[in-house]
Scaffold this motif. Structure first.
Motif, PDB file in Angstrom:
ATOM      1  N   LYS A 250       0.824  -1.208   0.000  1.00  0.00           N
ATOM      2  CA  LYS A 250       0.000   0.000   0.000  1.00  0.00           C
ATOM      3  C   LYS A 250       0.862   1.264   0.000  1.00  0.00           C
ATOM      4  CE  LYS A 250      -3.745  -2.447   0.158  1.00  0.00           C
ATOM      5  NZ  LYS A 250      -4.626  -2.550  -1.022  1.00  0.00           N
ATOM      6  N   THR A 251       1.469   1.553  -1.156  1.00  0.00           N
ATOM      7  CA  THR A 251       2.195   2.806  -1.338  1.00  0.00           C
ATOM      8  C   THR A 251       1.746   3.419  -2.660  1.00  0.00           C
ATOM      9  OG1 THR A 251       4.069   1.806  -2.526  1.00  0.00           O
ATOM     10  CG2 THR A 251       4.201   1.882  -0.104  1.00  0.00           C
ATOM     11  N   PRO A 252       1.873   4.749  -2.824  1.00  0.00           N
ATOM     12  CA  PRO A 252       1.465   5.376  -4.087  1.00  0.00           C
ATOM     13  C   PRO A 252       2.183   4.808  -5.304  1.00  0.00           C
ATOM     14  CG  PRO A 252       1.767   7.036  -2.384  1.00  0.00           C
ATOM     15  CD  PRO A 252       2.270   5.744  -1.807  1.00  0.00           C
ATOM     16  N   THR A 253       3.485   4.498  -5.154  1.00  0.00           N
ATOM     17  CA  THR A 253       4.248   3.951  -6.280  1.00  0.00           C
ATOM     18  C   THR A 253       3.712   2.586  -6.690  1.00  0.00           C
ATOM     19  OG1 THR A 253       6.236   5.123  -5.544  1.00  0.00           O
ATOM     20  CG2 THR A 253       6.541   3.298  -7.084  1.00  0.00           C
ATOM     21  N   MET A 254       3.489   1.717  -5.703  1.00  0.00           N
ATOM     22  CA  MET A 254       2.962   0.390  -6.002  1.00  0.00           C
ATOM     23  C   MET A 254       1.526   0.464  -6.524  1.00  0.00           C
ATOM     24  SD  MET A 254       5.270  -1.933  -5.545  1.00  0.00           S
ATOM     25  CE  MET A 254       6.378  -0.739  -6.297  1.00  0.00           C
TER      26      MET A 254
ATOM     27  N   ASN B  14      -4.162  12.441 -11.766  1.00  0.00           N
ATOM     28  CA  ASN B  14      -4.771  13.470 -10.927  1.00  0.00           C
ATOM     29  C   ASN B  14      -4.376  13.286  -9.462  1.00  0.00           C
ATOM     30  OD1 ASN B  14      -6.664  15.678 -10.382  1.00  0.00           O
ATOM     31  ND2 ASN B  14      -7.965  14.103  -9.481  1.00  0.00           N
ATOM     32  N   GLY B  15      -4.387  12.034  -8.998  1.00  0.00           N
ATOM     33  CA  GLY B  15      -3.995  11.761  -7.622  1.00  0.00           C
ATOM     34  C   GLY B  15      -2.524  12.030  -7.374  1.00  0.00           C
ATOM     35  N   GLN B  16      -1.661  11.670  -8.338  1.00  0.00           N
ATOM     36  CA  GLN B  16      -0.226  11.875  -8.165  1.00  0.00           C
ATOM     37  C   GLN B  16       0.144  13.354  -8.210  1.00  0.00           C
ATOM     38  OE1 GLN B  16       1.863   9.484  -7.276  1.00  0.00           O
ATOM     39  NE2 GLN B  16       0.164   8.030  -7.346  1.00  0.00           N
ATOM     40  N   VAL B  17      -0.527  14.123  -9.074  1.00  0.00           N
ATOM     41  CA  VAL B  17      -0.245  15.563  -9.158  1.00  0.00           C
ATOM     42  C   VAL B  17      -0.563  16.241  -7.832  1.00  0.00           C
ATOM     43  CG1 VAL B  17      -1.026  17.725 -10.206  1.00  0.00           C
ATOM     44  CG2 VAL B  17      -0.477  15.776 -11.655  1.00  0.00           C
ATOM     45  N   LYS B  18      -1.665  15.841  -7.199  1.00  0.00           N
ATOM     46  CA  LYS B  18      -2.022  16.416  -5.902  1.00  0.00           C
ATOM     47  C   LYS B  18      -0.944  16.123  -4.860  1.00  0.00           C
ATOM     48  CE  LYS B  18      -7.043  16.352  -6.491  1.00  0.00           C
ATOM     49  NZ  LYS B  18      -8.334  15.789  -5.998  1.00  0.00           N
ATOM     50  N   ARG B  19      -0.395  14.910  -4.901  1.00  0.00           N
ATOM     51  CA  ARG B  19       0.658  14.562  -3.947  1.00  0.00           C
ATOM     52  C   ARG B  19       1.923  15.373  -4.197  1.00  0.00           C
ATOM     53  NH1 ARG B  19      -0.344   9.552  -1.375  1.00  0.00           N
ATOM     54  NH2 ARG B  19      -2.219   8.523  -2.138  1.00  0.00           N
ATOM     55  N   LEU B  20       2.263  15.577  -5.462  1.00  0.00           N
ATOM     56  CA  LEU B  20       3.485  16.295  -5.806  1.00  0.00           C
ATOM     57  C   LEU B  20       3.377  17.794  -5.540  1.00  0.00           C
ATOM     58  CD1 LEU B  20       4.392  14.475  -9.149  1.00  0.00           C
ATOM     59  CD2 LEU B  20       5.536  14.229  -6.942  1.00  0.00           C
TER      60      LEU B  20
END
Length: 226
Positions: free
Chosen positions: A63-67, A127-133
């Motif tokens: 359970k990580t964003p990369t995985m 969209n989810g990754q952009v919010k994290r970055l």
């Protein structure tokens, strides 16, 4: 992936247009596109489906964003290859006139559907990754967890001034302001703050704990607010 999917949609529309002309135009010179579904491509797709399915389940368990991004990619590969295999077989039989010849349109139509699915899933993932970055505020449940850890860390903590957490790539940047007695020795205050920081970092996310002896001031009085 999105760009490749758009190209697949474009080629599929051309194939459908060409096939429509073959069936509707009188004395047409257009021909149907041959679909090669011999043992080699079938075996390649079957191996891809099995291997990608195994990789999907392995990545999904972590359970990580990369995985999460990798598992989504493997899931798309499994879905696209299953659709390609089924539609390819139907189109191949239709081309050989083993079944209704017009079913040859199943191939490009399936390609369009799976391409739209891939575009949708990758836009959602991006969209989810952009919010994290871009430093999105952490989930309230995570903030509550940090607050609970801080509250139970030491009986010498008088108040919790501020708890902040922001996405910092795939992890969090955590900032906690705790209030201690004004007359507490520096060594004791330092040890409380350092032990709290280490405890939060074990989650594991990056953390920064700042010590203060009062809570009536604004954060901007001590630090630049960005």
């Amino acid at each position: 992936m999105c760009a490749a999917s758009v190209l697949v949609i474009y080629e599929s529309i051309n194939t459908i247009s060409n096939g429509a002309g073959y069936f509707t135009e009188v004395n047409t010179t257009k021909t149907l596109t041959e679909i090669d579904m011999s043992a080699l491509p079938i075996s390649a797709m079957a191996v891809t489906i099995v291997s990608k399915a195994i990789l999907f389940f392995l990545c999904y368990r972590i359970k990580t964003p990369t995985m999460s991004a990798l598992s989504s990619d493997h899931q798309n590969d499994v879905a696209s290859n299953i659709v390609a295999l089924i539609c390819g077989l139907i189109g191949s039989f239709a081309y050989k006139k083993s079944i209704n010849e017009k079913l040859i349109f199943i191939g490009p139509m399936g390609a369009i559907l799976i391409s739209l699915y891939i575009i949708f899933t990758w836009i959602r993932q991006a969209n989810g990754q952009v919010k994290r970055l871009t430093g999105l505020t952490a989930d309230p449940r995570f903030l509550s967890q940090i607050t609970w850890i801080t509250y139970h860390h030491s009986p010498l903590i008088e108040k919790i001034d501020t708890v902040r957490a922001f996405y910092f790539g795939t992890s969090y940047l955590v900032e906690v302001d705790i209030v201690l007695r004004e007359d507490m020795m520096l060594k004791q205050a330092h040890d409380i703050g350092e032990s709290l920081q280490k405890k939060i970092e074990e989650l594991p996310e990056y953390a920064f704990a700042r010590i203060d002896h009062e809570y009536s001031h604004s954060p901007g009085d001590e630090h630049k607010v960005v």
